[in-house]
Motif scaffolding. Structure first.
Motif, PDB file in Angstrom:
ATOM      1  N   GLN A 200       0.861  -1.192   0.000  1.00 33.19           N
ATOM      2  CA  GLN A 200       0.000   0.000   0.000  1.00 33.19           C
ATOM      3  C   GLN A 200       0.884   1.225   0.000  1.00 33.19           C
ATOM      4  O   GLN A 200       0.686   2.140   0.787  1.00 33.19           O
ATOM      5  CB  GLN A 200      -0.939  -0.027   1.209  1.00 33.19           C
ATOM      6  CG  GLN A 200      -1.855  -1.233   1.168  1.00 33.19           C
ATOM      7  CD  GLN A 200      -2.859  -1.226   2.294  1.00 33.19           C
ATOM      8  OE1 GLN A 200      -3.252  -0.189   2.819  1.00 33.19           O
ATOM      9  NE2 GLN A 200      -3.294  -2.407   2.681  1.00 33.19           N
ATOM     10  N   ASN A 201       1.838   1.223  -0.898  1.00 37.14           N
ATOM     11  CA  ASN A 201       2.893   2.213  -0.863  1.00 37.14           C
ATOM     12  C   ASN A 201       3.235   2.715  -2.265  1.00 37.14           C
ATOM     13  O   ASN A 201       4.366   3.047  -2.560  1.00 37.14           O
ATOM     14  CB  ASN A 201       4.133   1.565  -0.212  1.00 37.14           C
ATOM     15  CG  ASN A 201       5.005   2.587   0.451  1.00 37.14           C
ATOM     16  OD1 ASN A 201       4.572   3.710   0.717  1.00 37.14           O
ATOM     17  ND2 ASN A 201       6.247   2.222   0.680  1.00 37.14           N
ATOM     18  N   ARG A 202       2.190   2.742  -3.126  1.00 42.64           N
ATOM     19  CA  ARG A 202       2.390   3.175  -4.515  1.00 42.64           C
ATOM     20  C   ARG A 202       2.501   4.693  -4.565  1.00 42.64           C
ATOM     21  O   ARG A 202       1.626   5.393  -4.051  1.00 42.64           O
ATOM     22  CB  ARG A 202       1.197   2.676  -5.337  1.00 42.64           C
ATOM     23  CG  ARG A 202       1.372   2.747  -6.823  1.00 42.64           C
ATOM     24  CD  ARG A 202       0.068   2.467  -7.585  1.00 42.64           C
ATOM     25  NE  ARG A 202      -0.849   1.595  -6.924  1.00 42.64           N
ATOM     26  CZ  ARG A 202      -1.916   2.009  -6.261  1.00 42.64           C
ATOM     27  NH1 ARG A 202      -2.202   3.288  -6.169  1.00 42.64           N
ATOM     28  NH2 ARG A 202      -2.711   1.123  -5.683  1.00 42.64           N
TER      29      ARG A 202
ATOM     30  N   SER B 171      -4.320  -7.554   9.031  1.00 47.64           N
ATOM     31  CA  SER B 171      -3.766  -7.699  10.373  1.00 47.64           C
ATOM     32  C   SER B 171      -4.423  -8.838  11.147  1.00 47.64           C
ATOM     33  O   SER B 171      -3.900  -9.259  12.185  1.00 47.64           O
ATOM     34  CB  SER B 171      -3.927  -6.385  11.145  1.00 47.64           C
ATOM     35  OG  SER B 171      -5.293  -6.014  11.185  1.00 47.64           O
ATOM     36  N   LYS B 253      -6.401   3.370  -1.428  1.00 48.31           N
ATOM     37  CA  LYS B 253      -5.650   3.211  -0.174  1.00 48.31           C
ATOM     38  C   LYS B 253      -4.200   2.802  -0.464  1.00 48.31           C
ATOM     39  O   LYS B 253      -3.308   3.047   0.341  1.00 48.31           O
ATOM     40  CB  LYS B 253      -6.336   2.155   0.696  1.00 48.31           C
ATOM     41  CG  LYS B 253      -5.865   2.124   2.138  1.00 48.31           C
ATOM     42  CD  LYS B 253      -6.588   1.056   2.947  1.00 48.31           C
ATOM     43  CE  LYS B 253      -5.770   0.609   4.129  1.00 48.31           C
ATOM     44  NZ  LYS B 253      -6.129  -0.741   4.583  1.00 48.31           N
ATOM     45  N   GLY B 254      -3.973   2.179  -1.623  1.00 47.14           N
ATOM     46  CA  GLY B 254      -2.637   1.723  -1.995  1.00 47.14           C
ATOM     47  C   GLY B 254      -1.666   2.837  -2.337  1.00 47.14           C
ATOM     48  O   GLY B 254      -0.476   2.589  -2.515  1.00 47.14           O
ATOM     49  N   ILE B 255      -2.156   4.082  -2.443  1.00 46.32           N
ATOM     50  CA  ILE B 255      -1.261   5.219  -2.704  1.00 46.32           C
ATOM     51  C   ILE B 255      -0.494   5.540  -1.419  1.00 46.32           C
ATOM     52  O   ILE B 255      -1.082   5.614  -0.338  1.00 46.32           O
ATOM     53  CB  ILE B 255      -2.067   6.452  -3.171  1.00 46.32           C
ATOM     54  CG1 ILE B 255      -2.841   6.119  -4.456  1.00 46.32           C
ATOM     55  CG2 ILE B 255      -1.161   7.662  -3.369  1.00 46.32           C
ATOM     56  CD1 ILE B 255      -3.846   7.172  -4.876  1.00 46.32           C
ATOM     57  N   ASP B 256       0.822   5.719  -1.541  1.00 47.95           N
ATOM     58  CA  ASP B 256       1.662   5.826  -0.331  1.00 47.95           C
ATOM     59  C   ASP B 256       1.240   6.926   0.623  1.00 47.95           C
ATOM     60  O   ASP B 256       1.224   6.743   1.837  1.00 47.95           O
ATOM     61  CB  ASP B 256       3.156   5.947  -0.699  1.00 47.95           C
ATOM     62  CG  ASP B 256       3.453   7.099  -1.645  1.00 47.95           C
ATOM     63  OD1 ASP B 256       2.512   7.835  -2.013  1.00 47.95           O
ATOM     64  OD2 ASP B 256       4.633   7.259  -2.027  1.00 47.95           O
ATOM     65  N   SER B 257       0.858   8.088   0.060  1.00 43.89           N
ATOM     66  CA  SER B 257       0.526   9.233   0.917  1.00 43.89           C
ATOM     67  C   SER B 257      -0.866   9.129   1.544  1.00 43.89           C
ATOM     68  O   SER B 257      -1.170   9.825   2.510  1.00 43.89           O
ATOM     69  CB  SER B 257       0.582  10.516   0.086  1.00 43.89           C
ATOM     70  OG  SER B 257      -0.317  10.393  -1.008  1.00 43.89           O
ATOM     71  N   LYS B 279      -5.415   3.816   6.910  1.00 46.05           N
ATOM     72  CA  LYS B 279      -4.219   2.973   6.845  1.00 46.05           C
ATOM     73  C   LYS B 279      -3.559   2.800   8.198  1.00 46.05           C
ATOM     74  O   LYS B 279      -3.196   1.685   8.571  1.00 46.05           O
ATOM     75  CB  LYS B 279      -3.233   3.599   5.853  1.00 46.05           C
ATOM     76  CG  LYS B 279      -2.249   2.608   5.266  1.00 46.05           C
ATOM     77  CD  LYS B 279      -1.286   3.299   4.312  1.00 46.05           C
ATOM     78  CE  LYS B 279      -1.835   3.370   2.905  1.00 46.05           C
ATOM     79  NZ  LYS B 279      -1.017   4.192   2.023  1.00 46.05           N
ATOM     80  N   ARG B 280      -3.401   3.894   8.935  1.00 43.15           N
ATOM     81  CA  ARG B 280      -2.572   3.790  10.133  1.00 43.15           C
ATOM     82  C   ARG B 280      -3.159   4.424  11.386  1.00 43.15           C
ATOM     83  O   ARG B 280      -3.048   3.861  12.459  1.00 43.15           O
ATOM     84  CB  ARG B 280      -1.190   4.418   9.879  1.00 43.15           C
ATOM     85  CG  ARG B 280      -0.331   3.674   8.877  1.00 43.15           C
ATOM     86  CD  ARG B 280       1.050   4.310   8.760  1.00 43.15           C
ATOM     87  NE  ARG B 280       1.921   3.520   7.897  1.00 43.15           N
ATOM     88  CZ  ARG B 280       2.208   3.819   6.636  1.00 43.15           C
ATOM     89  NH1 ARG B 280       1.675   4.893   6.072  1.00 43.15           N
ATOM     90  NH2 ARG B 280       3.022   3.048   5.921  1.00 43.15           N
TER      91      ARG B 280
END
Lengths: 324, 324
Positions: A200-202, B171, B253-257, B279-280
């Motif tokens: 999830q870091n694109r 998770s 959600k897969g976009i890093d920012s 995400k976090r």
């Protein structure tokens, strides 16, 4: 684990125990298994011996900068003595880049890998093609070394296994892969954190190139063939590099009707890199071999030295003729 | 597995052994864990007793039609006697749809589930929130029943576990999840075939809606919020249904920012379904509760009864205020 591999592992550990200047290295264009295996074994040897050198042979993709002790991978001085070099996840010396020079200078070379194409270039060869990832072999190796697999080592091994199996979806995933994953999770690693970093870091640049490229998705043969072209112009428009095309071909393959996914990358005006993936029955390595490329039955590549639209015609003709 | 769950499992198996007309049911809007658990336990009981009825309460998504014995899930006659009903993967009677009527008529209801919100509606409750999937609990249950887990049963259980864990990335995945996966692979199931069916099976309609919707991707707060709107017009243009929006929110959600991914679905002119993922660190269930919705910290939803652009403003304001 065969008897021969077992025996070679014991011999390799012997050499680790009696050597002073130990170097680790892996192939250029590093991936998760490469970096995960390097760091895991690096940490284990450091714990055992106090010291180890990991040779940086290429830039590390930003995706893996979250890994513990990533700064252990750094440029090394070729002029220092090298008693023992361990190559990880690399099928031949050529793919080590500048690492090859270190290998040629080393007294002993240990070759740990899972590629079936490995040419056994080491003095000691630990090659296990049935392992889904080199990190799987390294897991066994560290256990045999008698070093405790702690959270940091487990994080690196998990990364190697997860990335080389497409998060346990590729056909190389065995029951042993899952058993090792279970043991790694038992160490208390934060798999959620790892998976967010891996999947999830694109970057926004990559995201925009992805969307842009899919707008030009073409399909052929009743959607059995899906094709995308990445031109230098598209890269410029999106401020992207060719490595930002990751993920595109597997998205194309993810279409239900698609048997062959094709990605054309314009490296230069007359240098087109072709990547092919197949799902069930087309042998794409056979298609690529027609253009002096190669690979596996389900994943292969080649380079066609024509302009991109001509390259497209050539590869499409070859793909389509394979459906007959 | 706690003592209480163990004890309740033994009691449930006792009831299975002494009952004649056994029904299985799961929640409406079926998913992989729902269908996988139903078929796995259905096959196991059929092997033990010769007969079992699985109640169809909703359409089965085409993604799961590859599962063995999928036609065991069918409409059932409410007027026949029901000695025992086993509910799987369902937190309360209301979510069983027409299955609720069968449950209310049954002499004994066994409730097997992994949702923490389960209200223990059964006579016997086997609820294990630490299990990643109901299929994990069913795996233990079938073993306790003494039925051999063959390839068909294993294929269904693997599907349940894989889909509810995002292929072992969420998770909820524990070391036990991987241990069970290892045991399932040992039965000789074709995991490659299953994974192709689960994850490389996107219809062309869904693919085109996906591309179309991402062309209108909006981001806010330095790309920390990513948002996509699906209107009825977009569905019409792509000949798609609202269920074809699957995969869009996890791509955002897969976009890093991106910390919060938001999907707005225009169900009707003044009925906008909102899905949120974080995400976090942002609690999206808190955001959705402001609009009488709910869910989990990292995945929640609500409905806003306004036109889509007004709904967007309302939810965006609420999201942004949560970043302060």
């Amino acid at each position: 684990m065969s008897n021969l591999i077992n025996q070679n592992m014991m011999e390799a550990i012997d050499w680790i125990n009696k050597s002073d200047n130990i170097y680790l290295v892996s192939h250029v264009q590093p991936d998760g298994d490469n970096i995960g295996s390097l760091l895991a074994l690096g940490l284990a040897i450091k714990r055992l011996k106090g010291n180890v050198s990991i040779i940086k042979v290429d830039d590390i993709p930003s995706d893996f900068m979250f890994l513990p002790n990533i700064d252990m991978i750094k440029e090394q001085d070729i002029n220092k003595p090298i008693d023992l070099l361990i190559s990880l996840d690399c099928s031949d010396l050529g793919r080590l880049g500048i690492g090859k020079e270190f290998a040629l200078k080393a007294n002993i070379v240990i070759n740990i890998d899972h590629h079936i194409s490995n040419d056994n270039f080491g003095h000691i060869n630990i090659v296990s093609p049935s392992s889904a990832a080199t990190a799987e072999i390294v897991y066994d190796f560290i256990n045999k070394m008698g070093v405790l697999i702690d959270k940091d080592i487990a994080t690196c091994l998990y990364t190697g296994i997860s990335t080389d199996t497409g998060s346990f979806t590729y056909s190389n995933t065995s029951y042993k892969t899952h058993l090792i994953a279970a043991e790694l999770l038992k160490t208390g690693i934060d798999a959620d954190y790892i998976n967010i970093n891996l999947y999830q870091n694109r970057s926004m640049i990559r995201t925009k190139l992805f969307i842009d490229s899919l707008n030009s998705l073409e399909t052929y043969l009743d959607d059995k063939v899906g094709l995308v072209m990445i031109t230098q112009d598209m890269l410029k428009q999106n401020n992207a590099k060719m490595e930002d095309t990751e993920g595109i071909i597997s998205f194309i393959k993810g279409i239900d009707s698609v048997e062959v996914a094709c990605l054309l990358k314009e490296m230069d005006q007359r240098e087109i890199k072709v990547s092919l993936r197949s799902k069930r029955y087309i042998d794409v390595s056979r298609i690529c071999s027609k253009f002096n490329g190669g690979g596996h039955v389900r994943a292969a590549g080649c380079t066609i030295y024509e302009e991109i639209l001509d390259a497209k015609k050539l590869i499409l003709n070859e793909i389509i003729s394979n459906f007959r």
